[in-house]
Design a protein around this motif. Structure first.
Motif, PDB file in Angstrom:
ATOM      1  N   GLY A 188       0.803  -1.222   0.000  1.00 49.73           N
ATOM      2  CA  GLY A 188       0.000   0.000   0.000  1.00 49.73           C
ATOM      3  C   GLY A 188       0.829   1.262   0.000  1.00 49.73           C
ATOM      4  N   LEU A 189       2.096   1.164   0.424  1.00 47.89           N
ATOM      5  CA  LEU A 189       3.006   2.307   0.373  1.00 47.89           C
ATOM      6  C   LEU A 189       3.520   2.558  -1.041  1.00 47.89           C
ATOM      7  CD1 LEU A 189       5.149   1.487   3.551  1.00 47.89           C
ATOM      8  CD2 LEU A 189       3.278   3.137   3.381  1.00 47.89           C
ATOM      9  N   LEU A 190       3.380   1.538  -1.913  1.00 46.42           N
ATOM     10  CA  LEU A 190       3.994   1.610  -3.242  1.00 46.42           C
ATOM     11  C   LEU A 190       2.993   1.624  -4.381  1.00 46.42           C
ATOM     12  CD1 LEU A 190       6.722  -1.136  -2.619  1.00 46.42           C
ATOM     13  CD2 LEU A 190       7.022   1.349  -2.405  1.00 46.42           C
ATOM     14  N   LEU A 191       1.861   0.918  -4.222  1.00 41.47           N
ATOM     15  CA  LEU A 191       0.947   0.703  -5.336  1.00 41.47           C
ATOM     16  C   LEU A 191      -0.364   1.447  -5.153  1.00 41.47           C
ATOM     17  CD1 LEU A 191       1.317  -3.182  -5.811  1.00 41.47           C
ATOM     18  CD2 LEU A 191       2.491  -1.371  -7.078  1.00 41.47           C
ATOM     19  N   PRO A 192      -1.005   1.885  -6.250  1.00 40.84           N
ATOM     20  CA  PRO A 192      -2.363   2.420  -6.165  1.00 40.84           C
ATOM     21  C   PRO A 192      -3.357   1.301  -5.851  1.00 40.84           C
ATOM     22  CG  PRO A 192      -1.641   2.311  -8.447  1.00 40.84           C
ATOM     23  CD  PRO A 192      -0.447   1.984  -7.612  1.00 40.84           C
ATOM     24  N   TRP A 193      -4.568   1.667  -5.440  1.00 34.24           N
ATOM     25  CA  TRP A 193      -5.497   0.683  -4.887  1.00 34.24           C
ATOM     26  C   TRP A 193      -5.918  -0.379  -5.901  1.00 34.24           C
ATOM     27  CZ3 TRP A 193     -10.501   0.228  -6.770  1.00 34.24           C
ATOM     28  CH2 TRP A 193     -10.993   1.283  -7.536  1.00 34.24           C
ATOM     29  N   ARG A 194      -6.009  -0.030  -7.176  1.00 33.01           N
ATOM     30  CA  ARG A 194      -6.394  -1.056  -8.165  1.00 33.01           C
ATOM     31  C   ARG A 194      -5.313  -2.129  -8.293  1.00 33.01           C
ATOM     32  NH1 ARG A 194     -10.907   0.329 -11.182  1.00 33.01           N
ATOM     33  NH2 ARG A 194     -11.441   2.549 -11.233  1.00 33.01           N
ATOM     34  N   TRP A 195      -4.054  -1.706  -8.280  1.00 29.86           N
ATOM     35  CA  TRP A 195      -2.964  -2.667  -8.415  1.00 29.86           C
ATOM     36  C   TRP A 195      -2.798  -3.520  -7.157  1.00 29.86           C
ATOM     37  CZ3 TRP A 195      -0.838  -4.369 -12.659  1.00 29.86           C
ATOM     38  CH2 TRP A 195      -0.931  -3.585 -13.819  1.00 29.86           C
ATOM     39  N   LEU A 196      -3.269  -3.023  -6.027  1.00 26.05           N
ATOM     40  CA  LEU A 196      -3.285  -3.870  -4.827  1.00 26.05           C
ATOM     41  C   LEU A 196      -4.199  -5.070  -5.041  1.00 26.05           C
ATOM     42  CD1 LEU A 196      -3.489  -1.269  -1.900  1.00 26.05           C
ATOM     43  CD2 LEU A 196      -1.534  -2.687  -2.553  1.00 26.05           C
ATOM     44  N   ALA A 197      -5.333  -4.867  -5.712  1.00 25.55           N
ATOM     45  CA  ALA A 197      -6.245  -5.972  -6.014  1.00 25.55           C
ATOM     46  C   ALA A 197      -5.619  -6.943  -7.010  1.00 25.55           C
ATOM     47  CB  ALA A 197      -7.565  -5.432  -6.551  1.00 25.55           C
ATOM     48  N   VAL A 198      -4.919  -6.407  -8.001  1.00 22.88           N
ATOM     49  CA  VAL A 198      -4.242  -7.279  -8.986  1.00 22.88           C
ATOM     50  C   VAL A 198      -3.197  -8.141  -8.288  1.00 22.88           C
ATOM     51  CG1 VAL A 198      -2.757  -7.322 -11.018  1.00 22.88           C
ATOM     52  CG2 VAL A 198      -4.652  -5.684 -10.901  1.00 22.88           C
ATOM     53  N   ALA A 199      -2.421  -7.542  -7.389  1.00 23.88           N
ATOM     54  CA  ALA A 199      -1.388  -8.298  -6.671  1.00 23.88           C
ATOM     55  C   ALA A 199      -1.994  -9.403  -5.819  1.00 23.88           C
ATOM     56  CB  ALA A 199      -0.565  -7.348  -5.796  1.00 23.88           C
ATOM     57  N   GLY A 200      -3.230  -9.230  -5.364  1.00 22.58           N
ATOM     58  CA  GLY A 200      -3.884 -10.257  -4.553  1.00 22.58           C
ATOM     59  C   GLY A 200      -4.152 -11.548  -5.292  1.00 22.58           C
ATOM     60  N   GLU A 201      -4.128 -11.523  -6.617  1.00 23.21           N
ATOM     61  CA  GLU A 201      -4.376 -12.738  -7.408  1.00 23.21           C
ATOM     62  C   GLU A 201      -3.225 -13.735  -7.298  1.00 23.21           C
ATOM     63  OE1 GLU A 201      -7.130 -13.279  -8.961  1.00 23.21           O
ATOM     64  OE2 GLU A 201      -8.005 -11.418  -9.713  1.00 23.21           O
ATOM     65  N   ALA A 202      -1.990 -13.251  -7.079  1.00 23.06           N
ATOM     66  CA  ALA A 202      -0.805 -14.116  -7.127  1.00 23.06           C
ATOM     67  C   ALA A 202      -0.844 -15.240  -6.084  1.00 23.06           C
ATOM     68  CB  ALA A 202       0.454 -13.283  -6.987  1.00 23.06           C
ATOM     69  N   PRO A 203      -1.045 -14.962  -4.790  1.00 22.35           N
ATOM     70  CA  PRO A 203      -1.053 -16.071  -3.823  1.00 22.35           C
ATOM     71  C   PRO A 203      -2.181 -17.064  -4.059  1.00 22.35           C
ATOM     72  CG  PRO A 203      -1.755 -14.022  -2.782  1.00 22.35           C
ATOM     73  CD  PRO A 203      -1.199 -13.664  -4.120  1.00 22.35           C
ATOM     74  N   VAL A 204      -3.286 -16.609  -4.617  1.00 19.32           N
ATOM     75  CA  VAL A 204      -4.405 -17.518  -4.919  1.00 19.32           C
ATOM     76  C   VAL A 204      -3.978 -18.544  -5.964  1.00 19.32           C
ATOM     77  CG1 VAL A 204      -6.770 -17.664  -5.796  1.00 19.32           C
ATOM     78  CG2 VAL A 204      -6.095 -15.738  -4.347  1.00 19.32           C
ATOM     79  N   LEU A 205      -3.310 -18.073  -7.013  1.00 17.94           N
ATOM     80  CA  LEU A 205      -2.851 -18.969  -8.075  1.00 17.94           C
ATOM     81  C   LEU A 205      -1.809 -19.950  -7.553  1.00 17.94           C
ATOM     82  CD1 LEU A 205      -2.720 -19.811 -11.047  1.00 17.94           C
ATOM     83  CD2 LEU A 205      -1.046 -17.975 -11.423  1.00 17.94           C
ATOM     84  N   ILE A 206      -0.839 -19.453  -6.782  1.00 19.59           N
ATOM     85  CA  ILE A 206       0.219 -20.327  -6.255  1.00 19.59           C
ATOM     86  C   ILE A 206      -0.373 -21.386  -5.325  1.00 19.59           C
ATOM     87  CG2 ILE A 206       2.320 -20.386  -4.866  1.00 19.59           C
ATOM     88  CD1 ILE A 206       2.873 -17.518  -5.832  1.00 19.59           C
ATOM     89  N   MET A 207      -1.322 -20.986  -4.471  1.00 18.72           N
ATOM     90  CA  MET A 207      -1.962 -21.948  -3.573  1.00 18.72           C
ATOM     91  C   MET A 207      -2.632 -23.072  -4.348  1.00 18.72           C
ATOM     92  SD  MET A 207      -5.365 -21.485  -1.216  1.00 18.72           S
ATOM     93  CE  MET A 207      -6.359 -21.600  -2.723  1.00 18.72           C
ATOM     94  N   THR A 208      -3.365 -22.715  -5.381  1.00 19.50           N
ATOM     95  CA  THR A 208      -4.089 -23.725  -6.163  1.00 19.50           C
ATOM     96  C   THR A 208      -3.134 -24.709  -6.815  1.00 19.50           C
ATOM     97  OG1 THR A 208      -5.804 -22.070  -6.616  1.00 19.50           O
ATOM     98  CG2 THR A 208      -5.823 -24.056  -7.964  1.00 19.50           C
ATOM     99  N   LEU A 209      -2.048 -24.198  -7.374  1.00 20.27           N
ATOM    100  CA  LEU A 209      -1.078 -25.068  -8.042  1.00 20.27           C
ATOM    101  C   LEU A 209      -0.396 -26.018  -7.049  1.00 20.27           C
ATOM    102  CD1 LEU A 209       0.588 -22.545 -10.538  1.00 20.27           C
ATOM    103  CD2 LEU A 209      -1.046 -24.382 -11.070  1.00 20.27           C
ATOM    104  N   LEU A 210       0.058 -25.496  -5.926  1.00 16.87           N
ATOM    105  CA  LEU A 210       0.766 -26.326  -4.952  1.00 16.87           C
ATOM    106  C   LEU A 210      -0.168 -27.342  -4.291  1.00 16.87           C
ATOM    107  CD1 LEU A 210       3.168 -23.867  -3.057  1.00 16.87           C
ATOM    108  CD2 LEU A 210       3.762 -25.637  -4.718  1.00 16.87           C
ATOM    109  N   LEU A 211      -1.362 -26.896  -3.925  1.00 16.87           N
ATOM    110  CA  LEU A 211      -2.268 -27.787  -3.204  1.00 16.87           C
ATOM    111  C   LEU A 211      -2.765 -28.926  -4.081  1.00 16.87           C
ATOM    112  CD1 LEU A 211      -3.225 -27.869  -0.309  1.00 16.87           C
ATOM    113  CD2 LEU A 211      -5.266 -26.588  -0.976  1.00 16.87           C
ATOM    114  N   SER A 212      -2.785 -28.711  -5.403  1.00 23.40           N
ATOM    115  CA  SER A 212      -3.197 -29.793  -6.306  1.00 23.40           C
ATOM    116  C   SER A 212      -2.227 -30.970  -6.261  1.00 23.40           C
ATOM    117  CB  SER A 212      -3.306 -29.257  -7.739  1.00 23.40           C
ATOM    118  OG  SER A 212      -2.028 -28.868  -8.233  1.00 23.40           O
ATOM    119  N   LEU A 213      -1.003 -30.732  -5.771  1.00 28.00           N
ATOM    120  CA  LEU A 213       0.004 -31.790  -5.683  1.00 28.00           C
ATOM    121  C   LEU A 213       0.032 -32.474  -4.317  1.00 28.00           C
ATOM    122  CD1 LEU A 213       2.927 -29.824  -7.391  1.00 28.00           C
ATOM    123  CD2 LEU A 213       1.300 -31.399  -8.475  1.00 28.00           C
TER     124      LEU A 213
END
Length: 446
Positions: free
Chosen positions: A188-213
């Motif tokens: 939040g110190l670096l990104l505007p509020w819309r890009w904070l939402a975009v950054a939130g997608e990354a851990p969701v994707l990584i979780m799905t990939l790892l947990l499938s294994l």
């Protein structure tokens, strides 16, 4: 009434046989080998908690930005800001309600993976929002995903962990949630509020990939009659010799068989069933009454209204860092000091934050674990909604000190509740803990 036959001989009651204790060196070596893959599976699962912590405090830097927005479609009034902050908790309550069905229908692992769908959708809506309704819907969907993971992840972790590390691993959901919040404050110190939402997608994707294994919970698989799959999952998680895996598998299998039938309402009135559920429900209710959710959701606006020296966004990041350090200390000491000691002597981040989630997953009976954990999350987030929705209203009418005096009084109630109602579960298997509630032999948990 016939006395329980825990002292009787035979296969059905040989759940906790006496064995000579291993040497410290042997115990450390075996524990390290058996825990490696459990740590990996736990990490994959608790990425869902990272996303939950990130989404929970998303409003902290965003509300100030939108209340000052020049776009009339996105400019927030005080009432709209209170809804934007609190609607997440309504979504989380709905997620907890759905977990009552999904956790036992799909299993713990698939339920956690399913949460990625509303989470990713919610972040996309907020990132591309051009109206208040998109912000609300995005918050509700990310809240739904958070409520679902909050119910399923602690149960999954407790069911795959060894007793000796279950305390440390049981603190990792809260640890990752705090880490997610800190990540949001820092970004939040670096990104505007819309890009904070975009950054939130990354851990969701990584979780799905790892947990499938990762494997499903052996206890869940056994409860569905998938014995071979359960044995394979347990062998992968433990990396131990075949005899040790077979012995643990038989202990779990015996416990599952004794509870294989569907629980009726008449059985739910049995003290050994309703007592642990009631304790878990009250812990979740009292935890929320400490005010942690509205404080985190409105952290920057709270600092805005005080005379602190640093900018509010810096203060929020400092709070996040202190919370992370506190939960890390809790994770390292839970299996040494015990659950009750930390509940008594520590603050929220070391005590009532991580430990209530851990105890919920430990004490709930297996036959009702999916439904009961969902019910706990439902109660927790309905309470959080009421507090978060009216926090700003109370502050505007009476000042910041009134809600904080109320939160302090609840902390005193929590001390009394811990002393009289919460059992110590350090170092006990889930079957051992369940035997305590079934027989009332308190010596099990001392």
């Amino acid at each position: 009434m016939q006395e329980p036959l825990l002292g009787a001989e035979g296969r059905d009651y040989d759940t906790f046989p006496e064995q000579p204790p291993p040497s410290p060196g042997e115990r450390a070596r075996v524990g390290a080998l058996q825990s490696k893959k459990v740590f990996l599976a736990t990490f994959a699962a608790v990425l869902g908690n990272f996303s939950f912590g990130y989404a929970l405090v998303y409003t902290s830097p965003v509300i100030p930005a939108l209340t000052n927005s020049s776009d009339p479609a996105l400019h927030l009034t005080k009432i709209q800001a209170s809804w934007f902050g609190s609607v997440f908790t309504l979504g989380a309550a709905a997620g907890g309600l759905s977990a009552m069905l999904l956790s036992d229908l799909l299993g713990r692992k698939l339920s956690i993976m399913f949460s990625a769908v509303p989470s990713a959708t919610g972040y996309a809506l907020m990132a591309g929002a051009h109206g208040f309704w998109m912000l609300l819907l995005g918050r509700m969907l990310t809240g739904f995903a958070g409520g679902l993971t909050a119910a399923c992840i602690p149960v999954y972790v407790s069911e795959i962990a060894l007793p000796g590390v279950r305390g440390a691993l049981g603190a990792t959901p809260q640890l990752m949630a705090v880490f997610g919040s800190l990540a949001l404050y820092a970004l939040g110190l670096l990104l505007p509020w819309r890009w904070l939402a975009v950054a939130g997608e990354a851990p969701v994707l990584i979780m799905t990939l790892l947990l499938s294994l990762m494997p499903n919970s052996p206890r869940f698989l056994l409860s569905r009659g998938r014995d071979e799959e359960a044995l394979t999952a347990l062998a992968w998680l433990r990396s131990a010799d075949a005899d040790a895996v077979r012995w643990e598998f038989e202990q779990i299998q015996d416990n599952v068989r004794r509870q294989s039938s569907r629980m009726s309402w008449a059985e739910a009135r049995d003290p050994h069933v309703y007592r642990p559920i009631l304790i878990a429900l009250l812990m979740r209710f009292l935890q929320q009454l400490t005010g942690i959710t509205p404080i985190l959701v409105y952290l920057q606006p709270i600092f805005d209204s005080t005379a602190v020296l640093l900018p509010p966004e810096d203060d929020a990041a400092i709070v996040g860092a202190v919370r992370l350090l506190s939960v890390l200390i809790a994770a390292l000491t839970l299996d040494l000091a015990g659950r009750k000691v930390l509940l008594f002597i520590s603050g929220y981040a070391m005590g009532w934050g991580p430990i209530t989630w851990l105890l919920m997953s430990e004490i709930l009976p297996l036959r009702a674990r999916g439904v009961a954990s969902g019910l706990c999350v439902l109660v927790s987030w309905l309470t959080a909604f009421a507090l978060t929705k009216y926090f700003l209203v109370v502050v505007d009418a009476y000042g910041l000190q009134v809600p904080f005096f109320f939160f302090a009084a609840i902390c005193l109630v929590n001390l009394a509740f811990t002393g009289c109602c919460v059992p110590e579960t350090k170092g006990r298997s889930l079957e051992h803990i369940e035997s305590f509630f079934r027989t009332g032999r308190r010596s099990f948990l001392r």
